[in-house]
Design a protein around this motif. Sequence first.
Motif, PDB file in Angstrom:
ATOM      1  N   VAL A 115      42.692  29.124  58.189  1.00 25.82           N
ATOM      2  CA  VAL A 115      42.358  27.869  58.863  1.00 25.82           C
ATOM      3  C   VAL A 115      43.076  26.702  58.181  1.00 25.82           C
ATOM      4  O   VAL A 115      43.611  25.818  58.856  1.00 25.82           O
ATOM      5  N   LEU A 116      43.097  26.703  56.864  1.00 22.88           N
ATOM      6  CA  LEU A 116      43.822  25.645  56.149  1.00 22.88           C
ATOM      7  C   LEU A 116      45.303  25.669  56.504  1.00 22.88           C
ATOM      8  O   LEU A 116      45.918  24.616  56.724  1.00 22.88           O
ATOM      9  N   ASP A 117      45.865  26.863  56.596  1.00 28.87           N
ATOM     10  CA  ASP A 117      47.271  26.992  56.973  1.00 28.87           C
ATOM     11  C   ASP A 117      47.507  26.470  58.390  1.00 28.87           C
ATOM     12  O   ASP A 117      48.490  25.762  58.634  1.00 28.87           O
ATOM     13  N   ALA A 118      46.606  26.794  59.303  1.00 28.61           N
ATOM     14  CA  ALA A 118      46.736  26.277  60.674  1.00 28.61           C
ATOM     15  C   ALA A 118      46.674  24.756  60.666  1.00 28.61           C
ATOM     16  O   ALA A 118      47.416  24.091  61.405  1.00 28.61           O
ATOM     17  N   GLY A 119      45.816  24.200  59.832  1.00 34.23           N
ATOM     18  CA  GLY A 119      45.737  22.748  59.712  1.00 34.23           C
ATOM     19  C   GLY A 119      47.028  22.158  59.174  1.00 34.23           C
ATOM     20  O   GLY A 119      47.503  21.118  59.656  1.00 34.23           O
ATOM     21  N   LEU A 120      47.607  22.827  58.189  1.00 31.96           N
ATOM     22  CA  LEU A 120      48.872  22.332  57.633  1.00 31.96           C
ATOM     23  C   LEU A 120      50.021  22.460  58.625  1.00 31.96           C
ATOM     24  O   LEU A 120      50.993  21.696  58.538  1.00 31.96           O
ATOM     25  N   GLN A 121      49.917  23.386  59.558  1.00 37.90           N
ATOM     26  CA  GLN A 121      50.943  23.474  60.597  1.00 37.90           C
ATOM     27  C   GLN A 121      50.913  22.231  61.484  1.00 37.90           C
ATOM     28  O   GLN A 121      51.957  21.748  61.921  1.00 37.90           O
ATOM     29  N   MET A 130      46.463  20.266  51.635  1.00 35.49           N
ATOM     30  CA  MET A 130      47.339  20.795  50.578  1.00 35.49           C
ATOM     31  C   MET A 130      46.548  21.017  49.292  1.00 35.49           C
ATOM     32  O   MET A 130      46.741  22.024  48.597  1.00 35.49           O
ATOM     33  N   GLY A 131      45.639  20.103  48.977  1.00 37.28           N
ATOM     34  CA  GLY A 131      44.810  20.253  47.785  1.00 37.28           C
ATOM     35  C   GLY A 131      43.913  21.475  47.853  1.00 37.28           C
ATOM     36  O   GLY A 131      43.722  22.180  46.851  1.00 37.28           O
ATOM     37  N   LEU A 132      43.366  21.741  49.028  1.00 40.72           N
ATOM     38  CA  LEU A 132      42.512  22.921  49.195  1.00 40.72           C
ATOM     39  C   LEU A 132      43.313  24.218  49.059  1.00 40.72           C
ATOM     40  O   LEU A 132      42.820  25.207  48.499  1.00 40.72           O
ATOM     41  N   LEU A 147      44.008  36.218  47.791  1.00 37.85           N
ATOM     42  CA  LEU A 147      45.345  36.267  47.210  1.00 37.85           C
ATOM     43  C   LEU A 147      46.325  36.909  48.184  1.00 37.85           C
ATOM     44  O   LEU A 147      47.447  36.421  48.364  1.00 37.85           O
ATOM     45  N   GLU A 148      45.893  37.980  48.838  1.00 37.16           N
ATOM     46  CA  GLU A 148      46.756  38.640  49.821  1.00 37.16           C
ATOM     47  C   GLU A 148      47.082  37.705  50.988  1.00 37.16           C
ATOM     48  O   GLU A 148      48.208  37.701  51.486  1.00 37.16           O
ATOM     49  N   MET A 149      46.107  36.913  51.416  1.00 43.13           N
ATOM     50  CA  MET A 149      46.349  35.966  52.506  1.00 43.13           C
ATOM     51  C   MET A 149      47.331  34.894  52.049  1.00 43.13           C
ATOM     52  O   MET A 149      48.252  34.526  52.791  1.00 43.13           O
ATOM     53  N   LEU A 150      47.131  34.367  50.845  1.00 42.20           N
ATOM     54  CA  LEU A 150      48.075  33.369  50.308  1.00 42.20           C
ATOM     55  C   LEU A 150      49.490  33.944  50.245  1.00 42.20           C
ATOM     56  O   LEU A 150      50.453  33.248  50.585  1.00 42.20           O
ATOM     57  N   ARG A 151      49.603  35.196  49.841  1.00 41.74           N
ATOM     58  CA  ARG A 151      50.925  35.859  49.779  1.00 41.74           C
ATOM     59  C   ARG A 151      51.517  35.992  51.183  1.00 41.74           C
ATOM     60  O   ARG A 151      52.685  35.685  51.399  1.00 41.74           O
ATOM     61  N   SER A 152      50.707  36.472  52.104  1.00 34.62           N
ATOM     62  CA  SER A 152      51.242  36.719  53.457  1.00 34.62           C
ATOM     63  C   SER A 152      51.670  35.426  54.148  1.00 34.62           C
ATOM     64  O   SER A 152      52.558  35.458  54.984  1.00 34.62           O
ATOM     65  N   LEU A 153      51.070  34.328  53.759  1.00 33.67           N
ATOM     66  CA  LEU A 153      51.428  33.037  54.361  1.00 33.67           C
ATOM     67  C   LEU A 153      52.528  32.316  53.569  1.00 33.67           C
ATOM     68  O   LEU A 153      52.966  31.234  53.955  1.00 33.67           O
TER      69      LEU A 153
END
Length: 157
Positions: A115-121, A130-132, A147-153
């Motif tokens: 969700v944070l990544d979608a927001g950053l998009q 970005m802070g989160l 960690l796996e999600m952070l890696r995949s993104l």
Amino acid sequence: MRRFCTFVIALALGACSQTPRESLDEARQALAEARYADALAAADAGLAGSTDAVTTWGLELVKLEALARDGRADETLAQLEKLAAARPEQVPAEQYSASAGQLKSAGQGAAAIRVLDAGLQRFPQDQTLMGLIEEAKAAPAAGSDELEMLRSLGYVD
């Protein structure tokens, strides 16, 4: 037994005659009491009726929060994307951080990162989002879903 059947029929008919505004009030009450399935049912009932834009938006937001607080990751992201597509001006970066926080509280850390990544998009310069993400990068244990999600993104190597 006959009285019970009459009661059930009366209850069902009463539920059918509920206005969307009453459904919104019921959904908000259920959400406040952490009865997420009830909040979703009331929101869906209200959305099924003919309603004004303000009530519809309120029902959609209750639905989003109930999904997130219930830990329903894919449905939360789909609802958030639906709302952002329908009314982008009414879905600020803060909504993404709020939904991510609700998912994380429900034990869905990897989904919160999505969700944070979608927001950053949508809001690539938003400092809160970005802070989160930075907080998430500092927190996950090796091999964790987060960690796996952070890696995949692409946020960590």
